[in-house]
Design an enzyme around this catalytic site. Structure first.
Site, PDB file in Angstrom:
ATOM      1  N   PRO A 123      -0.608   1.567   6.238  1.00 13.75           N
ATOM      2  CA  PRO A 123       0.735   1.562   5.639  1.00 13.75           C
ATOM      3  C   PRO A 123       0.907   2.605   4.531  1.00 13.75           C
ATOM      4  CG  PRO A 123      -0.341  -0.594   5.406  1.00 13.75           C
ATOM      5  CD  PRO A 123      -1.321   0.313   6.053  1.00 13.75           C
ATOM      6  N   HIS A 166     -11.387  -5.072   8.865  1.00  8.48           N
ATOM      7  CA  HIS A 166     -12.007  -4.899   7.545  1.00  8.48           C
ATOM      8  C   HIS A 166     -13.273  -4.063   7.675  1.00  8.48           C
ATOM      9  CE1 HIS A 166      -9.486  -8.452   6.892  1.00  8.48           C
ATOM     10  NE2 HIS A 166      -9.505  -8.150   5.618  1.00  8.48           N
ATOM     11  N   ASP A 179      -9.123  -0.203   5.648  1.00  7.89           N
ATOM     12  CA  ASP A 179      -8.345  -0.472   6.861  1.00  7.89           C
ATOM     13  C   ASP A 179      -6.853  -0.504   6.531  1.00  7.89           C
ATOM     14  OD1 ASP A 179     -10.642  -1.966   8.875  1.00  7.89           O
ATOM     15  OD2 ASP A 179     -11.023  -1.869   6.733  1.00  7.89           O
ATOM     16  N   PHE A 180      -6.527  -0.827   5.285  1.00  5.35           N
ATOM     17  CA  PHE A 180      -5.118  -0.949   4.918  1.00  5.35           C
ATOM     18  C   PHE A 180      -4.530   0.378   4.438  1.00  5.35           C
ATOM     19  CE2 PHE A 180      -7.002  -5.267   3.974  1.00  5.35           C
ATOM     20  CZ  PHE A 180      -6.763  -5.714   5.263  1.00  5.35           C
ATOM     21  N   GLU A 197       0.817  -1.226   0.000  1.00  7.44           N
ATOM     22  CA  GLU A 197       0.000   0.000   0.000  1.00  7.44           C
ATOM     23  C   GLU A 197       0.847   1.272   0.000  1.00  7.44           C
ATOM     24  OE1 GLU A 197      -0.794  -2.729   1.586  1.00  7.44           O
ATOM     25  OE2 GLU A 197      -2.848  -3.157   0.950  1.00  7.44           O
ATOM     26  N   PHE A 221      -9.241  -2.908   1.218  1.00 12.77           N
ATOM     27  CA  PHE A 221     -10.103  -2.446   2.307  1.00 12.77           C
ATOM     28  C   PHE A 221      -9.463  -1.176   2.837  1.00 12.77           C
ATOM     29  CE2 PHE A 221     -11.154  -6.881   2.053  1.00 12.77           C
ATOM     30  CZ  PHE A 221     -12.498  -6.951   2.387  1.00 12.77           C
TER      31      PHE A 221
END
Ligand SMILES: Cc1ncc(C[n+]2csc(CCOP(=O)(O)OP(=O)(O)O)c2C)c(N)n1
Length: 668
Positions: free
Chosen positions: A433, A471, A429-430, A404, A427
């Site tokens: 990074p 997620h 949520d990622f 990411e 998602f």
């Protein structure tokens, strides 16, 4: 002291006397300039910091001399020498060190933390080595358009331990991009020697892990640096992919002006002083009969005088003006808003509207492209890119590795190079990074380097799908806290497409949030115009008119508010619903006007409450609409916890219709 000899062998043998003089002059300029800056810093005449690269002049000038003029360089705090050889002037450097209005950073960052993109140097930032993914992205744009530009991603050996560097080199290797990775191994990362920084004998050994070639060279031999750099750049330009070059060198001084470098022992220092890059170059130039010692001395005097004069001049130049800070956060849009007469429509659900928008945007402008995990052949985890890989191919619908930070940073570089990248996070949520690249690079480019970064980061958000704590995030507050990025969160198919088109046409980084519960929600299906159109970023919408109370909400919570309003109607409470649609910039007017009408405010959000968008809206109304309120502001949010998995826990976490109804009734 006997100086180690160097001789010309490869490409450097083709350089004319004048070209060699240019290289020499740039090395000498770096040394004299940094020497003076260091003295000024120590004498208290320069605030901020200095990071002298004295001793590394051959690496710096050689890297630049091996590149073509049109190639792009992404470096760090230690790379003034490269910037000088790339054509950045003494005036530009001096203005930056004094934080002046007309400096490359306009006073927003000091010392060597700047780039001049128009001269081929990317913005230098402190987090290391954050310009590496950006350089990779520029190379990606070059590969797509066939411009022949090579990007160089440079850093010190210490920075090669970061995920940022590994993601960059991996991405460049996988996609066979025209990038050269240079690592100036100057023996110490601040105070830390090589053996505490990496486990392989050499930095270059790591190249094998990315399937690319590597070379270890004497970074104090100007000819070897030029030869190897030139060869690597030409290889990259000819489609043969990246090379990693480890330039073994030494910095004569400490990490920064304040550091006496007591960690360097005498033996090491003596070894390197015999290999001083400027003395070696001078010896060889005299030996070849090109120049005399007298010429070096007189150049020295000329440069020293010019540097002194330029620094004195810069001190008295115009200071930056605080009132420009806020207006300079975002690039002003100049391209026209896209109109659509709406004559041709199709019924779509939320995700179909997004896919349709992506398709039409790519059809309309070949600079638009997508990057993300599994978005190509597999068409994305939620199938948002359905049909697009087949239609536009692997160079415009790019399957990336799990990286990411790497591909979001690459989007910054591609945007700077003239593309319009759309990044898909599998998602949201990622996003963590990727946050470094979003906030350090994307959000700061316009403010600090005056360059627009038109890019979109889109992906699924929100809870309610039994997906647990990793997620299910609602990241709007997290993102909104960072100046320089826009945040949009549509609640229906029409807005989804219109905001997506507006996001891609915006000149700034836009975070585009797609609540995944909306993707295939049958009751929000609606007619969506075919052909491009825009929903203006920064404009909310009254989705239901009312007179007794305003609910301000967005994204997945609009449906909850709508249902709650129906139930409250039965109890004689007439609710107005404001869907803000955009979090940044926030449509303050629509909120304040509605509260003025209803005198009551409920803020409904799916994100956790502490330090959130709900807090911001509450504070806005307390500050600017207080006298219109009949009752305290009520917030309906989850508790301040992580998002749980078990259905009973998740259901209790997400704000429900019942909770909204109860909260509103308690207020009346
Ligand atoms: C991600 C990150 N962590 C820590 C720092 C603080 N820092 C600045 S320079 C430096 C040492 C860098 O060493 P190296 O990469 O070898 O480059 P050099 O300074 O020797 O040129 C450190 C730790 C930083 N800038 N970025």
């Amino acid at each position: 002291m006997k100086i180690e000899k160097i001789t010309r062998k490869g490409y450097s043998s083709t350089l004319s006397k004048e070209q060699l003089w240019d290289v020499y002059k740039s090395m000498k300029t770096q040394r004299l300039l940094e020497d003076r800056l260091l003295k000024m810093y120590k004498g208290g005449q320069l605030s901020g910091a200095v990071y002298p690269g004295i001793g590394q002049e051959a690496s710096m000038a050689g890297i630049a001399a091996g590149m073509a003029d049109t190639d792009i360089f992404g470096g760090t705090h230690r790379d003034l020498g490269v910037q000088i050889k790339k054509g950045v002037t003494l005036k530009e450097i001096a203005l930056n060190f004094f934080g002046k209005h007309d400096g490359p950073s306009k006073g927003r960052d000091g010392n060597s933390h700047f780039g001049v993109v128009d001269k081929g140097t990317l913005m230098v930032v402190s987090p290391l080595p954050d310009s590496a993914p950006v350089a990779v992205g520029w190379a990606l744009a070059s590969q797509q358009s066939g411009s022949g530009v090579v990007a160089v991603a440079n850093c010190g050996e210490g920075a090669t331990a970061t995920g940022t560097w590994h993601e960059s080199i991996n991405m460049a290797g996988v996609l066979n991009l025209p990038v050269v990775f240079t690592v100036q191994n100057n023996q110490f990362a601040y105070s830390s020697p090589n053996e505490t920084e990496f486990g392989t004998p050499n930095v270059a050994d790591r190249a094998a892990g990315y399937g690319i070639p590597a070379k270890i060279i004497d970074g104090n031999d100007i000819y070897e640096v030029i030869d190897v750099m030139h060869e690597a750049c030409e290889n990259a330009r000819n489609g043969n992919g990246p090379t990693l070059i480890e330039l073994v060198t030494f910095r004569h001084y400490g990490h920064a002006g304040h550091d006496p470098a007591e960690y360097v022992n005498d033996e090491v220092r003596e070894f390197w002083m015999k290999r001083d890059p400027i003395a070696r170059f001078e010896d060889s130039l005299v030996e070849e009969g090109f120049f005399t010692t007298e010429q070096f001395v007189s150049l020295n005097e000329e440069l020293d005088a010019e540097i002194k004069e330029t620094l004195d001049w810069a001190k008295n130049q115009k200071d930056p003006e605080p009132q420009n800070e806020v207006p300079d956060m975002f690039a002003e849009r100049t391209n026209p808003v896209i109109q659509n007469d709406g004559s041709s429509k199709e019924t779509m659900n939320f995700i179909e509207a997004i896919t349709n928008g992506l398709d039409e945007l790519m059809e309309d402008d070949e600079n638009v492209f997508m990057m993300g995990e599994d978005i190509g052949v597999f068409e994305g985890a939620f199938k948002a890119t359905k049909g697009l890989f087949n239609k536009y191919g692997p160079f415009r619908v790019i399957d990336t590795s799990i990286s990411e930070g790497g591909f979001t940073g690459a989007a910054v570089g591609a945007a700077l190079a003239g593309k319009k990248p759309i990044v898909e996070l599998q998602f949201y949520d990622f996003v963590y990074p990727a946050l470094d690249q979003i906030t350090t690079e994307a959000a700061k480019y316009h403010w600090k380097a005056g360059k627009a970064v038109p890019m979109v980061v889109r992906g699924p958000t929100g809870a309610g799908t039994r997906s647990g704590p990793f997620h299910s995030i609602s990241p709007e507050s997290l993102l909104a806290h960072h100046p320089g990025i826009k945040v949009v969160a549509p609640s229906n198919p029409y807005d989804a497409k219109g905001l997506l088109v507006a996001a891609v046409n915006d000149l700034n980084p836009v975070m585009y949030l797609e609540h995944k519960k909306l993707y295939r929600k049958p009751d929000i299906k609606m007619e969506v115009p075919l052909g491009l159109y825009e929903v203006e970023i920064g404009k909310g919408k009254i989705v239901k008119k009312g007179s007794d109370l305003t609910i301000v909400t967005w994204s997945g919570m609009v449906s909850v508010a709508t249902e709650a309003a129906k139930q409250l109607e039965n109890d004689g409470i007439n609710v107005e619903i404001v869907d803000i649609r955009t979090i940044v910039p926030l449509d303050e007017e629509i909120i304040l006007t509605s509260v003025e009408k209803t005198s009551n405010l409920c803020i409904l959000q799916e994100d956790v409450p502490f330090s959130s968008v709900a807090s911001e809206i509450s504070s806005l109304v307390a500050e600017k609409g207080f006298w219109n309120l009949d009752n305290p502001i009520v917030k309906v949010t989850p508790p301040n916890t992580h998002i749980p998995f078990a259905p009973v826990l998740e259901d209790a976490f997400i704000p429900s219709v019942e909770k909204v109804v109860k909260a509103v009734k308690e207020l009346q």
